[in-house]
Design a protein around this motif. Structure first.
Motif, mmCIF file in Angstrom:
data_model
loop_
_atom_site.group_PDB
_atom_site.id
_atom_site.type_symbol
_atom_site.label_atom_id
_atom_site.label_comp_id
_atom_site.label_asym_id
_atom_site.label_seq_id
_atom_site.Cartn_x
_atom_site.Cartn_y
_atom_site.Cartn_z
ATOM 1 N N TRP A 185 -2.684 -9.994 -10.814
ATOM 2 C CA TRP A 185 -2.107 -10.944 -11.913
ATOM 3 C C TRP A 185 -2.909 -10.545 -13.246
ATOM 4 C CZ3 TRP A 185 -6.590 -13.089 -13.604
ATOM 5 C CH2 TRP A 185 -7.672 -13.126 -12.583
ATOM 6 N N ASN A 186 -4.154 -9.787 -13.076
ATOM 7 C CA ASN A 186 -5.111 -9.858 -14.356
ATOM 8 C C ASN A 186 -4.533 -8.977 -15.477
ATOM 9 O OD1 ASN A 186 -5.670 -7.539 -12.680
ATOM 10 N ND2 ASN A 186 -7.635 -7.265 -13.476
ATOM 11 N N LYS A 243 6.169 -5.431 -6.214
ATOM 12 C CA LYS A 243 6.257 -6.909 -5.907
ATOM 13 C C LYS A 243 5.011 -7.300 -6.908
ATOM 14 C CE LYS A 243 3.941 -9.678 -4.072
ATOM 15 N NZ LYS A 243 3.287 -10.744 -4.851
ATOM 16 N N PRO A 244 5.553 -8.214 -8.046
ATOM 17 C CA PRO A 244 4.386 -8.532 -8.979
ATOM 18 C C PRO A 244 3.609 -9.843 -8.615
ATOM 19 C CG PRO A 244 6.540 -8.795 -9.762
ATOM 20 C CD PRO A 244 6.673 -8.399 -8.590
ATOM 21 N N GLU A 275 2.366 -13.380 -8.173
ATOM 22 C CA GLU A 275 3.121 -14.635 -8.135
ATOM 23 C C GLU A 275 2.429 -15.729 -9.215
ATOM 24 O OE1 GLU A 275 1.542 -13.392 -5.844
ATOM 25 O OE2 GLU A 275 0.288 -15.042 -4.727
ATOM 26 N N GLY A 277 5.311 -14.549 -3.231
ATOM 27 C CA GLY A 277 3.689 -14.654 -2.858
ATOM 28 C C GLY A 277 3.296 -13.815 -1.816
ATOM 29 N N VAL A 278 2.371 -14.104 -1.027
ATOM 30 C CA VAL A 278 2.184 -13.563 0.111
ATOM 31 C C VAL A 278 3.004 -13.372 1.203
ATOM 32 C CG1 VAL A 278 0.256 -13.841 2.195
ATOM 33 C CG2 VAL A 278 -0.387 -14.928 -0.188
ATOM 34 N N SER A 308 5.293 -10.380 0.263
ATOM 35 C CA SER A 308 4.339 -9.082 0.296
ATOM 36 C C SER A 308 4.550 -8.950 1.960
ATOM 37 C CB SER A 308 3.058 -9.351 -0.250
ATOM 38 O OG SER A 308 2.415 -8.238 -0.714
ATOM 39 N N LEU A 319 5.913 -5.373 3.579
ATOM 40 C CA LEU A 319 5.021 -4.648 4.427
ATOM 41 C C LEU A 319 5.442 -4.336 5.842
ATOM 42 C CD1 LEU A 319 1.769 -6.058 2.978
ATOM 43 C CD2 LEU A 319 2.472 -3.696 2.622
ATOM 44 N N PHE A 331 -1.306 -0.317 -3.628
ATOM 45 C CA PHE A 331 -1.581 -1.529 -3.906
ATOM 46 C C PHE A 331 -2.814 -1.930 -4.768
ATOM 47 C CE2 PHE A 331 -4.989 -4.868 -2.651
ATOM 48 C CZ PHE A 331 -4.080 -5.850 -2.486
ATOM 49 N N ILE A 367 -3.515 -4.740 3.973
ATOM 50 C CA ILE A 367 -2.364 -3.830 3.375
ATOM 51 C C ILE A 367 -2.671 -2.365 4.245
ATOM 52 C CG2 ILE A 367 -1.675 -2.309 1.595
ATOM 53 C CD1 ILE A 367 -1.210 -5.238 0.939
ATOM 54 N N PHE A 371 -7.946 7.789 -11.919
ATOM 55 C CA PHE A 371 -8.819 6.360 -11.604
ATOM 56 C C PHE A 371 -8.754 5.768 -10.648
ATOM 57 C CE2 PHE A 371 -8.706 1.943 -11.919
ATOM 58 C CZ PHE A 371 -9.918 1.494 -12.120
HETATM 59 P P1 NAD Z 1 -4.930 -10.376 -4.466
HETATM 60 O O1 NAD Z 1 -5.502 -9.193 -3.607
HETATM 61 O O2 NAD Z 1 -5.285 -11.599 -4.278
HETATM 62 O O3 NAD Z 1 -3.259 -10.006 -4.802
HETATM 63 C C1 NAD Z 1 -2.837 -8.875 -5.247
HETATM 64 C C2 NAD Z 1 -1.313 -8.903 -4.565
HETATM 65 O O4 NAD Z 1 -1.330 -9.011 -3.284
HETATM 66 C C3 NAD Z 1 -0.484 -9.853 -5.120
HETATM 67 O O5 NAD Z 1 0.852 -9.343 -5.503
HETATM 68 C C4 NAD Z 1 -0.346 -11.016 -4.296
HETATM 69 O O6 NAD Z 1 0.795 -11.502 -4.218
HETATM 70 C C5 NAD Z 1 -0.580 -9.703 -2.787
HETATM 71 N N1 NAD Z 1 -1.259 -10.637 -1.806
HETATM 72 C C6 NAD Z 1 -2.123 -11.510 -1.847
HETATM 73 N N2 NAD Z 1 -2.368 -11.721 -0.345
HETATM 74 C C7 NAD Z 1 -1.634 -10.940 0.480
HETATM 75 C C8 NAD Z 1 -1.776 -10.889 1.654
HETATM 76 N N3 NAD Z 1 -2.308 -11.655 2.806
HETATM 77 N N4 NAD Z 1 -0.820 -9.812 2.216
HETATM 78 C C9 NAD Z 1 -0.081 -9.177 1.534
HETATM 79 N N5 NAD Z 1 -0.057 -9.369 0.204
HETATM 80 C C10 NAD Z 1 -0.907 -10.132 -0.422
HETATM 81 O O7 NAD Z 1 -5.588 -9.848 -5.893
HETATM 82 P P2 NAD Z 1 -5.529 -10.551 -7.373
HETATM 83 O O8 NAD Z 1 -6.266 -11.802 -7.331
HETATM 84 O O9 NAD Z 1 -4.180 -10.711 -7.864
HETATM 85 O O10 NAD Z 1 -6.132 -9.476 -8.218
HETATM 86 C C11 NAD Z 1 -7.707 -9.573 -8.243
HETATM 87 C C12 NAD Z 1 -7.954 -8.457 -7.650
HETATM 88 O O11 NAD Z 1 -7.727 -7.314 -7.815
HETATM 89 C C13 NAD Z 1 -9.778 -8.182 -7.883
HETATM 90 O O12 NAD Z 1 -10.657 -7.930 -6.899
HETATM 91 C C14 NAD Z 1 -9.779 -7.204 -8.769
HETATM 92 O O13 NAD Z 1 -11.044 -6.217 -8.786
HETATM 93 C C15 NAD Z 1 -8.537 -6.367 -8.322
HETATM 94 N N6 NAD Z 1 -8.046 -5.145 -9.239
HETATM 95 C C16 NAD Z 1 -8.319 -4.130 -8.902
HETATM 96 C C17 NAD Z 1 -7.884 -3.103 -10.078
HETATM 97 C C18 NAD Z 1 -8.016 -1.728 -9.832
HETATM 98 O O14 NAD Z 1 -7.397 -0.840 -10.694
HETATM 99 N N7 NAD Z 1 -8.956 -1.112 -8.995
HETATM 100 C C19 NAD Z 1 -7.142 -3.562 -11.124
HETATM 101 C C20 NAD Z 1 -6.870 -4.943 -11.077
HETATM 102 C C21 NAD Z 1 -7.550 -5.871 -10.277
#
Ligand code: NAD
Length: 456
Positions: free
Chosen positions: A114-115, A138-139, A141, A169-170, A173, A177, A186, A196, A402
């Motif tokens: 989401w960030n 899958k963007p 939620e 959401g989860v 996703s 998967l 991811f 994942i 990156f």
């Molecule tokens: P998150 O892991 O909670 O969620 C990311 C995605 O995964 C969402 O689309 C969510 O719906 C899905 N998801 C959540 N739980 C799941 C599960 N149990 N099974 C399958 N899919 C699931 O992360 P977030 O809170 O959205 O983002 C913040 C995190 O992302 C931070 O840790 C940040 O460091 C990391 N991040 C990394 C990068 C990078 O480029 N390395 C960039 C941005 C954010």
């Protein structure tokens, strides 16, 4: 789930038609995406404002403009990246030629956080399209308005058997998967990254994991303090600290600590105003749960600046906490908010050891004018990527792939790295039929002796 398996089946059938293997088809798709983003700039900005209170400046620089630039760069170089590459052939293979053919995997699933909800969904999509894949996004939620604009935008320009957006959401996703995919990209947190990879292992699907962690920022005693303060404040407080590569915590040399912090306070006021909570353009925290988690850190160490919050608007002031140690709760996990804890050091060895006791960071920043100190940190510490005398800026170069290392991630993208991530490198030897070197066959007289002349 039925609907997802039928979508993936449709995409697999479309992939089999081989249309996506045509480079002109890919270029046309990238151009269409570029035009659609330009046409939807206003609705994207409104959505990012609604989801995270992102200013137009932030929305353009870190989301829309970033993606347009990645598209421009990819369109410019795609023909040369996609062409088979002739490579050297050893003398043992005389008569033949060697090539590497980049080929698409098939159907790629892109799961985004989401960030930076637009950029982190669309930048990998550019790589997937460029390499000739079909893709499902899958963007997140947690940013529903941006996800909706993204879904509409993609739906307008691509048939779902080629590119689709699946919101949810989860469970959504996880349902995706469960299916047999050809690639999973991811971006998100470390714990979810592990899930994942587990899901991918069931089908042996290759993955890129763009994860997070605590990224250190070191300010050495000889640093240009004014510039360091400005570049760190910008990298930390952009998007209210909700950036995976934001400086998570500072290691500041004890001789310059107070001078640096003074500069840091001044520059933060210059960038975000005396009362950032009243600044209409200061990004908010994504949810109440995240707001509460961040608020729990205020009792750590000593409050040097900031500390005010607005629960109704989910905003937190740029905050600096000093006298922090690794035992404080703020040092346990990635912060992901506008709170900056400060550790002080006397000797660089303490810094290197402190970082080594924790998982490998996604980013590292070091501010010093001394080349030897720069080299010492760059060679001793393993991290995904980073900057000397800057923060975050390495992310924006298409020439720097990156990604993370260790728990901060697997694989990398951006620029050619994005194309490479979504391509299998198929190695091919084209052999001559005009003659046949006999040594490899077991029935050749003195074969082993001759082989030993070449394989030694
Ligand atoms: P998150 O892991 O909670 O969620 C990311 C995605 O995964 C969402 O689309 C969510 O719906 C899905 N998801 C959540 N739980 C799941 C599960 N149990 N099974 C399958 N899919 C699931 O992360 P977030 O809170 O959205 O983002 C913040 C995190 O992302 C931070 O840790 C940040 O460091 C990391 N991040 C990394 C990068 C990078 O480029 N390395 C960039 C941005 C954010």
């Amino acid at each position: 789930m039925e609907i997802y398996s039928s979508l993936i089946t449709k995409q697999k059938s479309f992939f089999k038609t081989e249309q996506t293997k045509n480079v002109s088809f890919r270029l046309e798709a990238l151009q269409r995406l570029r035009n659609a983003i330009k046409n939807n700039e206003k609705s994207l900005m409104e959505a990012l404002r609604a989801d995270l209170n992102k200013s137009e400046f932030d929305a353009y620089t870190s989301e829309i403009g970033f993606v347009l630039e990645e598209l421009r760069f990819t369109i410019k170089y795609l023909r040369s990246w996609a062409a088979p590459k002739k490579v050297k052939t050893p003398v043992t293979h005389i008569g033949s030629n060697s090539y590497i053919y980049p080929e698409p995997y098939g159907v790629a699933l892109i799961i985004a956080p989401w960030n930076y909800p637009f950029q982190l969904a669309v930048a990998p999509l550019i790589g997937a399209i460029a390499a000739g894949n079909c893709a499902i996004i899958k963007p997140s939620e947690l940013t529903p308005k941006t996800s909706e604009v993204l879904e509409n935008l993609i739906h307008e320009i691509f048939p779902e058997e080629y590119i689709a957006v699946v919101q949810g959401g989860v469970e959504t996703s996880q349902a995706l998967l469960n299916e047999q995919l050809d690639y999973i990209f991811f971006t998100g947190s470390v714990p979810v990254g592990k899930m994942i990879m587990e899901a991918a292992a069931k089908h042996l699907t290759p993955v890129t994991l763009e994860l997070g962690g605590k990224s250190p920022c070191i300010v050495h005693k000889d640093a240009n303090l004014k510039l360091a303060a400005k570049r760190i404040a910008w990298g930390k407080f952009t998007n209210a600290g909700q950036t995976c590569i934001a400086p998570d915590y500072l290691y500041v040399h004890k001789h310059i600590k107070y001078e640096f912090l003074k500069q840091f306070k001044e520059t933060t006021i210059e960038l975000y105003g005396q009362e950032p909570l009243k600044n209409p353009d200061f990004t908010r925290i994504v949810s109440e749960r995240h707001f509460n988690r961040l608020s729990s850190f205020f009792d750590n160490g000593q409050l040097f600046m900031g500390g005010n919050t607005n629960k109704e608007r989910l905003t937190i002031e740029p905050t600096v906490l000093t006298d922090i140690t690794w035992d404080d709760s703020i040092m346990k996990d990635e912060i992901f908010g506008p709170l900056l804890p400060v550790l002080e050091y006397d000797n660089l060895t303490e810094v290197v050891e402190g970082i080594h006791h924790h998982p490998k960071p996604l980013a590292l920043y070091i501010f010093t004018e001394d080349n030897n100190i720069q080299d010492e940190v760059l060679t001793k510490v393993s991290f995904g990527g980073g900057c000397v005398n800057d923060t975050v800026y390495h992310f924006v170069s298409p020439y720097l792939p990156f990604g993370g290392v260790g728990t901060s991630g697997i694989g990398a993208y951006h620029g050619k790295g994005n194309f490479d991530t979504f391509s299998h490198q198929k190695s091919v030897l084209k052999q001559t039929t005009k003659f046949d070197i006999p040594f490899r066959y077991p029935n050749v007289k003195n074969g082993l002796e001759k082989i030993k002349l070449f394989m030694k």
